[in-house]
Scaffold this motif. Structure first.
Motif, PDB file in Angstrom:
ATOM      1  N   THR A   1       8.670   3.724  -1.523  1.00 39.58           N
ATOM      2  CA  THR A   1       7.655   3.792  -0.459  1.00 39.58           C
ATOM      3  C   THR A   1       7.807   5.004   0.443  1.00 39.58           C
ATOM      4  OG1 THR A   1       8.977   2.467   1.097  1.00 39.58           O
ATOM      5  CG2 THR A   1       7.525   1.252  -0.401  1.00 39.58           C
ATOM      6  N   GLY A   2       8.846   5.821   0.225  1.00 41.40           N
ATOM      7  CA  GLY A   2       9.181   6.897   1.148  1.00 41.40           C
ATOM      8  C   GLY A   2       8.140   7.978   1.321  1.00 41.40           C
ATOM      9  N   PRO A   3       7.591   8.570   0.248  1.00 42.52           N
ATOM     10  CA  PRO A   3       6.604   9.632   0.454  1.00 42.52           C
ATOM     11  C   PRO A   3       5.367   9.181   1.227  1.00 42.52           C
ATOM     12  CG  PRO A   3       7.547   9.826  -1.726  1.00 42.52           C
ATOM     13  CD  PRO A   3       8.077   8.539  -1.149  1.00 42.52           C
ATOM     14  N   ALA A   4       4.907   7.944   1.003  1.00 46.96           N
ATOM     15  CA  ALA A   4       3.770   7.453   1.790  1.00 46.96           C
ATOM     16  C   ALA A   4       4.164   7.269   3.250  1.00 46.96           C
ATOM     17  CB  ALA A   4       3.258   6.139   1.207  1.00 46.96           C
ATOM     18  N   SER A   5       5.371   6.790   3.499  1.00 47.43           N
ATOM     19  CA  SER A   5       5.858   6.680   4.875  1.00 47.43           C
ATOM     20  C   SER A   5       5.963   8.055   5.515  1.00 47.43           C
ATOM     21  CB  SER A   5       7.238   6.006   4.893  1.00 47.43           C
ATOM     22  OG  SER A   5       7.177   4.698   4.387  1.00 47.43           O
ATOM     23  N   ALA A   6       6.424   9.033   4.739  1.00 48.49           N
ATOM     24  CA  ALA A   6       6.534  10.398   5.252  1.00 48.49           C
ATOM     25  C   ALA A   6       5.176  10.937   5.670  1.00 48.49           C
ATOM     26  CB  ALA A   6       7.171  11.305   4.200  1.00 48.49           C
TER      27      ALA A   6
ATOM     28  N   PRO B   1       0.811  -1.224   0.000  1.00 50.30           N
ATOM     29  CA  PRO B   1       0.000   0.000   0.000  1.00 50.30           C
ATOM     30  C   PRO B   1       0.844   1.275   0.000  1.00 50.30           C
ATOM     31  CG  PRO B   1      -0.867  -1.587   1.575  1.00 50.30           C
ATOM     32  CD  PRO B   1       0.458  -2.103   1.139  1.00 50.30           C
ATOM     33  N   LEU B   2       2.020   1.238   0.636  1.00 51.97           N
ATOM     34  CA  LEU B   2       2.902   2.406   0.613  1.00 51.97           C
ATOM     35  C   LEU B   2       3.406   2.678  -0.793  1.00 51.97           C
ATOM     36  CD1 LEU B   2       5.074   1.801   3.826  1.00 51.97           C
ATOM     37  CD2 LEU B   2       2.904   3.042   3.610  1.00 51.97           C
TER      38      LEU B   2
ATOM     39  N   LEU C   1       3.306   6.162  -5.525  1.00 52.04           N
ATOM     40  CA  LEU C   1       3.114   6.461  -6.946  1.00 52.04           C
ATOM     41  C   LEU C   1       2.100   7.593  -7.128  1.00 52.04           C
ATOM     42  CD1 LEU C   1       3.012   3.100  -8.940  1.00 52.04           C
ATOM     43  CD2 LEU C   1       4.511   5.063  -9.348  1.00 52.04           C
ATOM     44  N   SER C   2       0.998   7.523  -6.381  1.00 47.47           N
ATOM     45  CA  SER C   2      -0.017   8.576  -6.487  1.00 47.47           C
ATOM     46  C   SER C   2       0.536   9.923  -6.050  1.00 47.47           C
ATOM     47  CB  SER C   2      -1.230   8.214  -5.628  1.00 47.47           C
ATOM     48  OG  SER C   2      -1.854   7.043  -6.106  1.00 47.47           O
ATOM     49  N   ARG C   3       1.340   9.928  -4.991  1.00 51.83           N
ATOM     50  CA  ARG C   3       1.910  11.190  -4.516  1.00 51.83           C
ATOM     51  C   ARG C   3       2.929  11.752  -5.509  1.00 51.83           C
ATOM     52  NH1 ARG C   3       0.778  12.945   0.507  1.00 51.83           N
ATOM     53  NH2 ARG C   3      -0.496  11.569   1.818  1.00 51.83           N
ATOM     54  N   TYR C   4       3.719  10.896  -6.137  1.00 49.70           N
ATOM     55  CA  TYR C   4       4.638  11.381  -7.172  1.00 49.70           C
ATOM     56  C   TYR C   4       3.860  11.995  -8.331  1.00 49.70           C
ATOM     57  CZ  TYR C   4       8.823   9.103  -5.224  1.00 49.70           C
ATOM     58  OH  TYR C   4       9.886   8.741  -4.434  1.00 49.70           O
ATOM     59  N   ARG C   5       2.801  11.338  -8.746  1.00 50.79           N
ATOM     60  CA  ARG C   5       2.034  11.860  -9.881  1.00 50.79           C
ATOM     61  C   ARG C   5       1.386  13.195  -9.536  1.00 50.79           C
ATOM     62  NH1 ARG C   5       0.616   5.973 -11.302  1.00 50.79           N
ATOM     63  NH2 ARG C   5       1.919   5.661 -13.155  1.00 50.79           N
TER      64      ARG C   5
END
Length: 391
Positions: A362-367, A70-71, A76-80
């Motif tokens: 997975t970093g931005p979702a973890s952030a 899920p991360l 991917l969604s956050r990068y887009r």
């Protein structure tokens, strides 16, 4: 990223939150918290993206772990969303380039394909015989079989971290680079962050996102040590012929997220005594070749020769490639292959680290999880909690 536009010369005297660490986690979490109105200072001892966040393979890909999947999708969604609303300096392809797990043993490749179909059906694993692989990727050596997975988005290795850092500055984050920092505690809670040569920034909330160096910052006594450095070496090449369109990796997918397993398997197979697993991703005309799994910083000349020699067996054009650069970094490898997120050690002290090879993926979702923990007290998923029990 132009340094004078993104880094303050001196930190302010106080902040709502101080982030220690200028990798993908630190920069993304700082941007997210500032976007919610928090006064954020980010302190980085060396350079933005100096570690694994800027010296990775350069591919966003599925981590083959149901907890981390899920991360990956959220990242991917956050990068887009980032590249759609901000001049990020890179693009995320609309569809995956694909990941090829290469194997000289056709039977082993078939078994891997069956495992992947059962374990990660969303990746649409299918087996490619040598003749089919030759048609799909003529840059690869003949005689290989492969499992193709529907993942793998090549991007320049440092681009994502640079973009989050610039977004953080646009949102008002004060980024201070060049001096070591450490949390300052009083009576069992955070009172500030001491910065070498620059005094103390007063704050009651600190997020440590310092990769493999996180444990020694949050617990200098050494009782909390679930993350350790695992050194990786990558080479930047310009191939003499066409680069593979896919991300390509040696078929050791079940070991990639476990540094100890990867090290043991590669060491047993390699007479040079330097554990490595072949991987290659290409973006913007540059191919990044990796990688090693080492407990101490290696001899770069020895590793360079090893990586090039082993890569030729998979991509013959590597033999005539132009070597553009060589990068060494320490990955933050956790004991169970998953990051540690949330409060630890003292009131107001939080961590987000331990992503191993999956920081970019997975970093931005973890952030985002870390930002909610810091600002709202929202607990992270139990499987990722910093205080989770380890077997």
């Amino acid at each position: 990223m132009e340094p004078h536009r993104t880094r303050s010369s001196e930190p302010p005297r106080s902040a709502d939150v101080v982030v220690i660490g200028g990798g993908i986690i630190g920069c993304a979490s700082a941007a997210m918290m500032a976007d919610r109105g928090a006064r954020v200072v980010l302190v980085e001892g060396t350079a933005i993206g100096a570690g694994a966040s800027g010296r990775n393979l350069g591919a966003i890909q599925h981590p083959f772990d149901p907890v981390l999947a899920p991360l990956y999708h959220e990242t991917l969604s956050r990068y887009r969303a980032l590249v759609a609303s901000f001049d990020a300096g890179f693009a995320v392809p609309p569809a995956a380039a694909g990941l090829l797990l290469l194997n000289a043993d056709a039977d082993a490749a078939a078994r891997q394909a069956a495992r992947m179909r059962a374990d990660v059906p969303e990746l649409d694993a299918h087996l490619l015989a040598p003749e089919d692989l030759a048609d799909l990727e003529p840059a690869l050596a003949p005689g290989l079989s492969a499992v193709r997975l529907e993942t793998g988005f090549p991007i320049p290795p440092a681009a994502a971290t640079d973009a989050w850092a610039r977004l953080a500055v646009d949102r008002g984050v004060a980024i201070h680079v060049g001096r070591a920092a450490r949390p300052s505690l009083q009576g069992g809670r955070v009172a500030g962050v001491a910065i070498d040569g620059a005094g103390v920034v007063a704050t009651d909330r600190v997020l440590v996102a310092a990769g493999p160096w996180t444990p020694r910052l949050v617990d200098p006594g050494g009782s909390w040590q679930p993350i350790r450095p695992t050194y990786g070496v990558t080479l930047q090449l310009r191939l003499g012929g066409p680069a593979p369109h896919h991300v390509v990796e040696e078929d050791e997918v079940d070991a990639i997220n476990r540094a100890a397993a990867a090290t043991a398997r590669a060491a047993a197979a390699d007479e040079a005594g330097v554990p490595s697993i072949f991987s290659l991703a290409s973006a913007g005309g540059i191919s990044t070749l990796g990688s090693t799994f080492l407990p101490a910083e290696p001899n770069p000349t020895q590793v360079e020769r090893l990586l090039l020699r082993r890569a030729v067996a998979f991509v013959p054009a590597v033999a005539e490639a132009e070597l553009l650069g060589r990068r060494i970094c320490a990955r933050p490898q956790s004991v169970d292959g998953r990051p540690f997120i949330g409060r630890v050690a003292a009131d107001g002290l939080y961590v987000c680290a331990g992503h191993g090879p999956w920081g970019i993926s997975t970093g931005p979702a973890s952030a985002a999880i870390a930002a909610r923990a810091v600002l709202d007290g929202t607990p992270p998923p139990v499987e990722l909690a910093a205080d989770r029990a380890l077997g």
